[in-house]
Write a protein that holds these residues in place. Structure first.
Motif, short mmCIF file in Angstrom:
data_model
loop_
_atom_site.label_atom_id
_atom_site.label_comp_id
_atom_site.label_asym_id
_atom_site.label_seq_id
_atom_site.Cartn_x
_atom_site.Cartn_y
_atom_site.Cartn_z
N ARG A 58 143.16 7.68 61.86
CA ARG A 58 142.50 6.48 61.74
C ARG A 58 143.55 5.43 60.76
O ARG A 58 144.21 5.87 59.83
N ASP A 59 143.42 4.08 61.43
CA ASP A 59 144.42 3.25 60.47
C ASP A 59 143.49 2.65 59.44
O ASP A 59 142.28 3.00 59.18
N ALA A 60 144.22 1.83 58.58
CA ALA A 60 143.75 1.49 56.97
C ALA A 60 142.57 0.80 57.45
O ALA A 60 141.66 0.44 56.73
N ASN A 61 142.63 -0.07 58.64
CA ASN A 61 141.67 -1.05 58.88
C ASN A 61 140.03 -0.36 59.25
O ASN A 61 138.98 -0.76 58.76
N TRP A 62 140.27 0.71 59.75
CA TRP A 62 138.81 1.62 59.82
C TRP A 62 138.11 1.92 58.73
O TRP A 62 136.99 1.72 58.80
N TYR A 63 139.03 2.25 57.66
CA TYR A 63 138.22 2.60 56.47
C TYR A 63 137.58 1.38 56.01
O TYR A 63 136.54 1.57 55.57
N ALA A 64 138.24 0.20 56.03
CA ALA A 64 137.74 -0.93 55.38
C ALA A 64 136.57 -1.38 56.31
O ALA A 64 135.32 -1.55 55.65
N GLU A 65 136.60 -1.14 57.59
CA GLU A 65 135.30 -1.55 58.63
C GLU A 65 134.49 -0.67 58.07
O GLU A 65 133.12 -1.18 58.02
N GLN A 66 134.43 0.57 57.76
CA GLN A 66 133.32 1.54 57.39
C GLN A 66 132.73 1.37 55.94
O GLN A 66 132.00 2.14 55.48
N GLY A 67 133.34 0.41 55.13
CA GLY A 67 133.23 0.19 54.03
C GLY A 67 133.46 1.19 52.88
O GLY A 67 132.89 1.51 51.84
N VAL A 68 134.49 2.05 53.25
CA VAL A 68 135.22 2.97 52.58
C VAL A 68 136.34 2.35 51.65
O VAL A 68 137.05 1.84 52.04
N GLU A 69 136.23 2.95 50.21
CA GLU A 69 137.34 2.51 49.34
C GLU A 69 138.43 3.50 49.39
O GLU A 69 138.24 4.74 49.17
N LEU A 70 139.58 3.05 50.01
CA LEU A 70 140.57 4.03 50.31
C LEU A 70 141.86 3.66 49.24
O LEU A 70 142.21 2.38 49.26
N MET A 71 142.11 4.52 48.59
CA MET A 71 143.41 4.43 47.68
C MET A 71 144.32 5.40 48.11
O MET A 71 144.48 6.51 47.91
N LEU A 72 145.44 5.02 48.88
CA LEU A 72 146.52 5.54 49.41
C LEU A 72 147.67 5.54 48.16
O LEU A 72 148.00 4.61 47.60
N GLY A 73 148.56 6.59 48.32
CA GLY A 73 149.78 6.60 47.42
C GLY A 73 149.30 6.60 45.97
O GLY A 73 149.98 6.46 45.02
N GLU A 74 148.02 7.15 45.80
CA GLU A 74 147.52 7.45 44.25
C GLU A 74 147.40 8.68 43.89
O GLU A 74 146.54 9.57 44.97
N ARG A 75 147.37 9.31 43.16
CA ARG A 75 147.33 10.93 42.82
C ARG A 75 146.34 10.92 41.78
O ARG A 75 146.25 10.57 40.74
N ALA A 76 145.25 11.74 42.03
CA ALA A 76 144.06 11.98 41.03
C ALA A 76 144.71 12.98 40.10
O ALA A 76 145.47 13.88 40.44
N HIS A 77 144.72 12.47 38.71
CA HIS A 77 145.53 13.27 37.62
C HIS A 77 144.62 14.00 36.73
O HIS A 77 144.75 15.17 36.48
N ASP A 78 143.45 13.54 36.49
CA ASP A 78 142.41 14.13 35.67
C ASP A 78 141.12 13.88 35.91
O ASP A 78 140.70 12.79 36.41
N ILE A 79 140.26 14.87 35.75
CA ILE A 79 138.66 14.64 35.95
C ILE A 79 138.19 14.78 34.53
O ILE A 79 138.22 15.86 33.99
N ASP A 80 137.25 13.77 34.39
CA ASP A 80 136.49 13.96 33.23
C ASP A 80 134.96 14.41 33.68
O ASP A 80 134.11 13.51 34.21
N ARG A 81 134.71 15.53 33.80
CA ARG A 81 133.31 16.02 34.19
C ARG A 81 132.15 15.41 33.51
O ARG A 81 131.16 15.20 34.16
N GLU A 82 132.24 15.43 32.30
CA GLU A 82 131.13 14.98 31.60
C GLU A 82 130.84 13.40 31.87
O GLU A 82 129.65 12.82 32.04
N ARG A 83 132.00 12.37 31.81
CA ARG A 83 131.76 11.16 32.27
C ARG A 83 131.87 10.81 33.64
O ARG A 83 131.49 9.64 34.10
N ARG A 84 132.05 11.96 34.49
CA ARG A 84 132.14 11.82 36.16
C ARG A 84 132.99 10.62 36.08
O ARG A 84 132.84 9.77 36.91
N ARG A 85 134.39 10.83 35.76
CA ARG A 85 135.45 9.86 36.20
C ARG A 85 136.72 10.54 36.45
O ARG A 85 137.11 11.42 35.87
#
Ligand SMILES: Cc1cc2nc3c(=O)[nH]c(=O)nc-3n(C[C@H](O)[C@H](O)[C@H](O)COP(=O)(O)OP(=O)(O)OC[C@H]3O[C@@H](n4cnc5c(N)ncnc54)[C@H](O)[C@@H]3O)c2cc1C
Length: 410
Positions: A58-85
């Motif tokens: 799917r190209d990037a437009n499709w995500y926008a059309e579906q209302g999905v927030e897409l963050m590319l080129g971003e690495r999830a680094h840490d998870i705070d499970r208590e604060r859910r962030r």
């Protein structure tokens, strides 16, 4: 929130969007810069058999059309499970209600000298395939470490890409005594080897990597084997297994072993966090093919949308090789044990080989090389555990010959 926009993450997203009780907001974080693509097609792309556009799911437009927030080129680094962030490498903080880790795996790099040199790489993503394509234009000799599915696809891809140009010389090093030793018996592996050598690949079995040599400028110039042999190489591809990307889950305190441990609902040790695909581990098993992952997606999508359904269960998988002109299909045990009966058909002139393993008239395993058209039918019979005693003599000739006998007996 889905972390990882690869094959599993994307398929899950598509399943969630189709669901009538889809989550109201979905965000996706992916550390690759391209939107999701079909990783399986990296091999035909490297071989020059398909265009880059064919890989895009799917190209990037499709995500926008579906209302999905897409963050590319971003690495999830840490998870705070208590604060859910989740915090990303660039310092963004994003909240979630439910978290799905779909971070995949990476090539397992052997712990030998010189493995970090320029020109030594895995074959996992678009960047790897692009680097190999460049190497096929300028390089003269490549060494592929690993004679399994991925190694052979990489080797054939490099050979084909460089054909008609300088013609790269490609050598495959396999630790074991035969190619694809987790899927093929000695006969099928022998036929495969013959065909690959006929095409111009060099295959070395029983070959153990001792290290990679530096050309003095930080680039690889040769590999050394444990037996002392030295093979000149300006490109080394490591395809010797994969390691689940479980670190993010591990750092967040989720239960991990090789992968992030999940139950049959793809739930981790935290009921608000899930994992699927090659980063997860279920009943001690990790994954390397998409078929079981597609079944995980169905289970998790239903779960996240509040639907009921069965949990994930292991099932046997069949293997195919994606090298054009070579057909190969295998499932089940490789070597027969005392309780197996073996049916074999072998036509060496036509390079056609079929071997079925039966127990109590039921198919337990199959290895097909050459004509593999009957493979899916054998697999289906095996999954169904069907008694095929009535068509035993016709079994090696597939459904067309066997079915009438089965129907007659019924
Ligand atoms: C060349 C090649 C050929 C293949 N051929 C076949 C085949 O013929 N048949 C078959 O069944 N399987 C095949 N496979 C295997 C198949 O591609 C995998 O099983 C499948 O891609 C696994 O999906 P996944 O989503 O778990 O992992 P991936 O598809 O690898 O996706 C994981 C994604 O998560 C991203 N990520 C990782 N960590 C983070 C983070 N911290 N933050 C954000 N993003 C992150 C990664 O960059 C990646 O984009 C092949 C694989 C390769 C490499």
């Amino acid at each position: 929130m889905i972390v990882g926009n690869g094959m599993a993450g994307h398929r899950l997203l598509a399943a969630l969007l189709k669901h009538e009780h889809r989550p109201r907001r979905i965000s996706v974080i992916g550390d690759e810069c391209a939107p999701a693509y079909n990783r399986i097609l990296l091999s035909p792309w490297l071989a020059g058999e398909t265009e880059r556009e064919a890989l895009t799911l799917r190209d990037a437009n499709w995500y926008a059309e579906q209302g999905v927030e897409l963050m590319l080129g971003e690495r999830a680094h840490d998870i705070d499970r208590e604060r859910r962030r989740v915090t990303t490498g660039s310092g963004r903080e994003i909240g979630y209600d439910r978290l799905v880790l779909a971070t995949g795996s990476r090539p397992a790099m052997p712990d030998v000298a010189g493995i970090g040199l320029a020109g030594v790489q895995g074959f996992r993503d678009l960047d790897d395939a692009a680097a190999l394509t460049r190497a096929s234009r300028t390089g003269r000799r490549a060494v592929v470490i690993g004679g399994g599915l991925l190694g052979l696809e990489a080797a054939e891809g490099l050979r084909k890409r460089s054909q008609g140009k300088r013609g790269m010389r490609v050598c495959v090093l396999q630790r074991g005594e035969r190619l694809m030793n987790r899927q093929l018996d000695a006969t099928a592996a022998g036929l495969l080897r013959q065909e690959l050598e006929r095409r111009g690949l060099t295959i070395m079995t029983g070959a153990r990597l001792a290290g990679c040599e530096d050309d003095g400028r930080g680039r690889v110039c040769a590999v050394r084997l444990e037996d002392g042999r030295r093979l000149p190489a300006d490109c080394v591809v490591v395809a010797a297994g994969i390691v689940p990307n479980a670190e993010l889950g591990r750092r967040a305190g989720l239960e991990t072993a090789r992968g992030i441990v999940v139950d049959a609902w793809l739930t981790t040790s935290d009921p608000m966090s899930h994992a699927l695909g090659e980063c997860c581990e279920f009943e001690g098993r990790t994954y390397g093919l998409v078929e079981p992952i597609w079944r995980q997606v169905e289970v998790l999508a239903a779960r996240l949308c509040g639907a009921s359904g069965d949990g994930y269960r292991e099932r046997p998988n069949a293997t195919k090789l994606k090298v054009s002109g070579i057909s190969l299909y295998a499932f089940g045990p490789i070597e027969p044990d005392a309780g197996h009966e073996v049916l074999t058909y072998h036509d060496p002139q036509h390079g056609d080989y079929r071997r079925l393993l039966l127990r109590d008239n039921r198919i337990i395993g199959a290895i097909l090389y050459g004509d593999t058209a009957f493979g899916p039918w054998y697999f289906e019979q095996s999954l169904a555990g069907r008694d095929l005693g009535a068509c035993r003599q016709a079994l090696l000739f597939g459904a067309g010959d066997a079915k009438p006998l089965l129907e007659e007996a019924a």
